[in-house]
Design a protein around this motif. Structure first.
Motif, PDB file in Angstrom:
ATOM      1  N   CYS A  25      36.380  41.110  47.973  1.00  0.00           N
ATOM      2  CA  CYS A  25      36.466  42.316  47.139  1.00  0.00           C
ATOM      3  C   CYS A  25      35.730  43.483  47.795  1.00  0.00           C
ATOM      4  O   CYS A  25      36.200  44.634  47.765  1.00  0.00           O
ATOM      5  CB  CYS A  25      35.899  42.049  45.756  1.00  0.00           C
ATOM      6  N   ASN A  26      34.589  43.200  48.399  1.00  0.00           N
ATOM      7  CA  ASN A  26      33.841  44.244  49.099  1.00  0.00           C
ATOM      8  C   ASN A  26      34.616  44.778  50.293  1.00  0.00           C
ATOM      9  O   ASN A  26      34.604  45.989  50.568  1.00  0.00           O
ATOM     10  CB  ASN A  26      32.487  43.707  49.551  1.00  0.00           C
ATOM     11  N   ARG A  27      35.314  43.911  51.001  1.00  0.00           N
ATOM     12  CA  ARG A  27      36.104  44.349  52.146  1.00  0.00           C
ATOM     13  C   ARG A  27      37.292  45.203  51.710  1.00  0.00           C
ATOM     14  O   ARG A  27      37.623  46.203  52.352  1.00  0.00           O
ATOM     15  CB  ARG A  27      36.574  43.138  52.960  1.00  0.00           C
ATOM     16  N   ILE A  28      37.931  44.800  50.620  1.00  0.00           N
ATOM     17  CA  ILE A  28      39.053  45.590  50.101  1.00  0.00           C
ATOM     18  C   ILE A  28      38.561  46.968  49.663  1.00  0.00           C
ATOM     19  O   ILE A  28      39.187  47.995  49.958  1.00  0.00           O
ATOM     20  CB  ILE A  28      39.742  44.843  48.944  1.00  0.00           C
ATOM     21  N   LEU A  29      37.405  47.010  48.973  1.00  0.00           N
ATOM     22  CA  LEU A  29      36.852  48.280  48.517  1.00  0.00           C
ATOM     23  C   LEU A  29      36.504  49.190  49.693  1.00  0.00           C
ATOM     24  O   LEU A  29      36.799  50.393  49.666  1.00  0.00           O
ATOM     25  CB  LEU A  29      35.602  48.025  47.674  1.00  0.00           C
ATOM     26  N   ALA A  36      37.492  52.933  42.981  1.00  0.00           N
ATOM     27  CA  ALA A  36      37.452  51.656  42.254  1.00  0.00           C
ATOM     28  C   ALA A  36      36.083  51.026  42.428  1.00  0.00           C
ATOM     29  O   ALA A  36      35.234  51.523  43.176  1.00  0.00           O
ATOM     30  CB  ALA A  36      38.541  50.721  42.768  1.00  0.00           C
ATOM     31  N   THR A  37      35.875  49.917  41.724  1.00  0.00           N
ATOM     32  CA  THR A  37      34.677  49.102  41.896  1.00  0.00           C
ATOM     33  C   THR A  37      35.108  47.703  42.316  1.00  0.00           C
ATOM     34  O   THR A  37      36.269  47.318  42.147  1.00  0.00           O
ATOM     35  CB  THR A  37      33.874  49.006  40.580  1.00  0.00           C
ATOM     36  N   THR A  38      34.171  46.929  42.839  1.00  0.00           N
ATOM     37  CA  THR A  38      34.509  45.547  43.208  1.00  0.00           C
ATOM     38  C   THR A  38      34.906  44.741  41.972  1.00  0.00           C
ATOM     39  O   THR A  38      35.751  43.854  42.053  1.00  0.00           O
ATOM     40  CB  THR A  38      33.323  44.862  43.911  1.00  0.00           C
ATOM     41  N   GLY A  39      34.312  45.074  40.817  1.00  0.00           N
ATOM     42  CA  GLY A  39      34.682  44.387  39.582  1.00  0.00           C
ATOM     43  C   GLY A  39      36.127  44.638  39.214  1.00  0.00           C
ATOM     44  O   GLY A  39      36.843  43.712  38.798  1.00  0.00           O
ATOM     45  N   GLU A  40      36.579  45.875  39.355  1.00  0.00           N
ATOM     46  CA  GLU A  40      37.975  46.205  39.050  1.00  0.00           C
ATOM     47  C   GLU A  40      38.925  45.519  40.013  1.00  0.00           C
ATOM     48  O   GLU A  40      39.989  45.021  39.607  1.00  0.00           O
ATOM     49  CB  GLU A  40      38.166  47.721  39.104  1.00  0.00           C
ATOM     50  N   ILE A  41      38.534  45.452  41.272  1.00  0.00           N
ATOM     51  CA  ILE A  41      39.360  44.762  42.270  1.00  0.00           C
ATOM     52  C   ILE A  41      39.444  43.278  41.939  1.00  0.00           C
ATOM     53  O   ILE A  41      40.523  42.678  41.969  1.00  0.00           O
ATOM     54  CB  ILE A  41      38.789  44.975  43.684  1.00  0.00           C
ATOM     55  N   GLY A  42      38.302  42.678  41.603  1.00  0.00           N
ATOM     56  CA  GLY A  42      38.282  41.258  41.275  1.00  0.00           C
ATOM     57  C   GLY A  42      39.123  40.933  40.056  1.00  0.00           C
ATOM     58  O   GLY A  42      39.840  39.926  40.038  1.00  0.00           O
ATOM     59  N   ALA A  77      47.785  46.154  48.142  1.00  0.00           N
ATOM     60  CA  ALA A  77      48.733  47.261  47.993  1.00  0.00           C
ATOM     61  C   ALA A  77      48.313  48.183  46.840  1.00  0.00           C
ATOM     62  O   ALA A  77      48.368  49.419  46.971  1.00  0.00           O
ATOM     63  CB  ALA A  77      50.139  46.721  47.756  1.00  0.00           C
ATOM     64  N   PHE A  78      47.881  47.602  45.724  1.00  0.00           N
ATOM     65  CA  PHE A  78      47.519  48.405  44.546  1.00  0.00           C
ATOM     66  C   PHE A  78      46.337  49.316  44.854  1.00  0.00           C
ATOM     67  O   PHE A  78      46.318  50.476  44.424  1.00  0.00           O
ATOM     68  CB  PHE A  78      47.187  47.487  43.367  1.00  0.00           C
ATOM     69  N   PHE A  79      45.354  48.792  45.579  1.00  0.00           N
ATOM     70  CA  PHE A  79      44.157  49.581  45.892  1.00  0.00           C
ATOM     71  C   PHE A  79      44.274  50.320  47.225  1.00  0.00           C
ATOM     72  O   PHE A  79      43.288  50.876  47.714  1.00  0.00           O
ATOM     73  CB  PHE A  79      42.914  48.683  45.853  1.00  0.00           C
ATOM     74  N   GLU A  80      45.476  50.310  47.801  1.00  0.00           N
ATOM     75  CA  GLU A  80      45.762  51.045  49.043  1.00  0.00           C
ATOM     76  C   GLU A  80      44.740  50.726  50.129  1.00  0.00           C
ATOM     77  O   GLU A  80      44.188  51.611  50.786  1.00  0.00           O
ATOM     78  CB  GLU A  80      45.820  52.542  48.758  1.00  0.00           C
ATOM     79  N   SER A  81      44.498  49.440  50.293  1.00  0.00           N
ATOM     80  CA  SER A  81      43.557  48.959  51.300  1.00  0.00           C
ATOM     81  C   SER A  81      44.293  48.671  52.607  1.00  0.00           C
ATOM     82  O   SER A  81      45.487  48.377  52.611  1.00  0.00           O
ATOM     83  CB  SER A  81      42.872  47.681  50.800  1.00  0.00           C
ATOM     84  N   THR A  82      43.567  48.747  53.691  1.00  0.00           N
ATOM     85  CA  THR A  82      44.152  48.445  55.001  1.00  0.00           C
ATOM     86  C   THR A  82      43.861  47.004  55.438  1.00  0.00           C
ATOM     87  O   THR A  82      44.167  46.629  56.568  1.00  0.00           O
ATOM     88  CB  THR A  82      43.602  49.408  56.067  1.00  0.00           C
ATOM     89  N   CYS A  83      43.285  46.202  54.553  1.00  0.00           N
ATOM     90  CA  CYS A  83      42.967  44.807  54.902  1.00  0.00           C
ATOM     91  C   CYS A  83      44.252  44.008  55.160  1.00  0.00           C
ATOM     92  O   CYS A  83      45.310  44.302  54.603  1.00  0.00           O
ATOM     93  CB  CYS A  83      42.183  44.147  53.783  1.00  0.00           C
ATOM     94  N   ASN A  84      44.113  42.995  55.982  1.00  0.00           N
ATOM     95  CA  ASN A  84      45.206  42.069  56.278  1.00  0.00           C
ATOM     96  C   ASN A  84      45.120  40.900  55.295  1.00  0.00           C
ATOM     97  O   ASN A  84      44.154  40.130  55.333  1.00  0.00           O
ATOM     98  CB  ASN A  84      45.083  41.571  57.717  1.00  0.00           C
ATOM     99  N   PRO A  85      46.092  40.719  54.410  1.00  0.00           N
ATOM    100  CA  PRO A  85      45.999  39.659  53.403  1.00  0.00           C
ATOM    101  C   PRO A  85      45.940  38.261  54.008  1.00  0.00           C
ATOM    102  O   PRO A  85      45.250  37.383  53.474  1.00  0.00           O
ATOM    103  CB  PRO A  85      47.264  39.853  52.555  1.00  0.00           C
ATOM    104  N   GLU A  86      46.638  38.039  55.090  1.00  0.00           N
ATOM    105  CA  GLU A  86      46.601  36.708  55.709  1.00  0.00           C
ATOM    106  C   GLU A  86      45.221  36.416  56.278  1.00  0.00           C
ATOM    107  O   GLU A  86      44.740  35.284  56.196  1.00  0.00           O
ATOM    108  CB  GLU A  86      47.670  36.615  56.793  1.00  0.00           C
ATOM    109  N   GLU A  87      44.569  37.425  56.820  1.00  0.00           N
ATOM    110  CA  GLU A  87      43.211  37.236  57.348  1.00  0.00           C
ATOM    111  C   GLU A  87      42.236  36.915  56.220  1.00  0.00           C
ATOM    112  O   GLU A  87      41.385  36.016  56.354  1.00  0.00           O
ATOM    113  CB  GLU A  87      42.763  38.507  58.075  1.00  0.00           C
TER     114      GLU A  87
END
Length: 224
Positions: A25-29, A36-42, A77-87
């Motif tokens: 969650c921290n990485r996505i944020l 957003a907050t990490t709580g909202e992401i979680g 996708a919802f939080f428009e993050s650049t993280c790789n989901p498979e990673e």
């Protein structure tokens, strides 16, 4: 007198992936362009993940790994993050295959006289790897992948009863989830013990047959 004990695995015998979920969650944020907050992401991630369990049944069954990837893809996708989901999934999958034991697990398994049988909402390859990693052994292992159903559906418990040649009244199921384990076991007519390690309040909608904070409290029930 019980003739066997059904056991949930993650959160009951071994630690859940809470630490890694928080880290993800921290990485996505950190890579998100949305306020957003990490709580909202979680919460969004959990809602996306858990909503896929209900329709995942029978011919429409999807493994937990696939559900996890889909939920993370939707969250990123919802939080428009650049993280790789498979990673990010690989972080969770590594934990699933090598989770640390709770301190009371080995003492509990050594002390009971009835056969321990795993009933778990997980893919078979992951739980077999986790069991081998921790040097454990069980009479049977029944997974959601085997039953093509997730707890709290009764199907997975019925399959465990069939494989063990037992009746519902012969068995105690032990788990940490009120919804999946306690309600799920009751759906199959099986008595259930809630392992409440964090001393959470018991909600009115669910009444475990037993509530304990340590597995070792259940040993007297499972001695011949």
């Amino acid at each position: 007198m019980f003739k066997a004990v059904f056991l949930d695995f993650y959160g009951t015998l071994v630690h859940e992936d809470d630490v890694w979920i928080e880290a993800i969650c921290n990485r996505i944020l950190a890579s998100s362009s949305v306020q957003a907050t990490t709580g909202e992401i979680g919460r969004f991630w959990w809602d996306s993940f858990s909503s896929r369990f209900i329709p995942s049944y029978g011919n429409a069954f999807i493994t937990q790994r696939k559900i996890e990837l889909q939920a993370l893809e939707e969250t990123i996708a919802f939080f428009e993050s650049t993280c790789n989901p498979e990673e990010l999934c690989r972080i969770l999958f590594n934990h699933w295959q090598a989770p640390p034991l709770f301190e009371d697990t080995v003492a509990f398994l050594r002390a009971i006289d009835v056969p321990p049988i795993i009933v778990s909402n997980i893919d078979r390859n992951d739980i077999e790897a986790a069991i081998q990693h921790n040097g454990l052994a069980f009479e049977h292992i029944i997974t959601s992948e085997d039953a093509r159903a997730y707890k709290p559906r009764a199907d997975i418990f019925h399959q465990a009863l069939h494989i063990s040649n037992l009746k519902p009244e012969d068995v105690l199921h032990v788990g940490d989830s009120l919804t999946n384990d306690i309600i799920g076991a009751h759906n199959a007519g099986i008595r259930a013990a809630w392992i409440n390690r964090k001393n959470k309040p018991t909600p009115q909608h669910c009444t475990p047959d037993y509530t304990v904070q340590s597995l070792t409290e259940l040993i007297p029930l499972l001695k011949l």
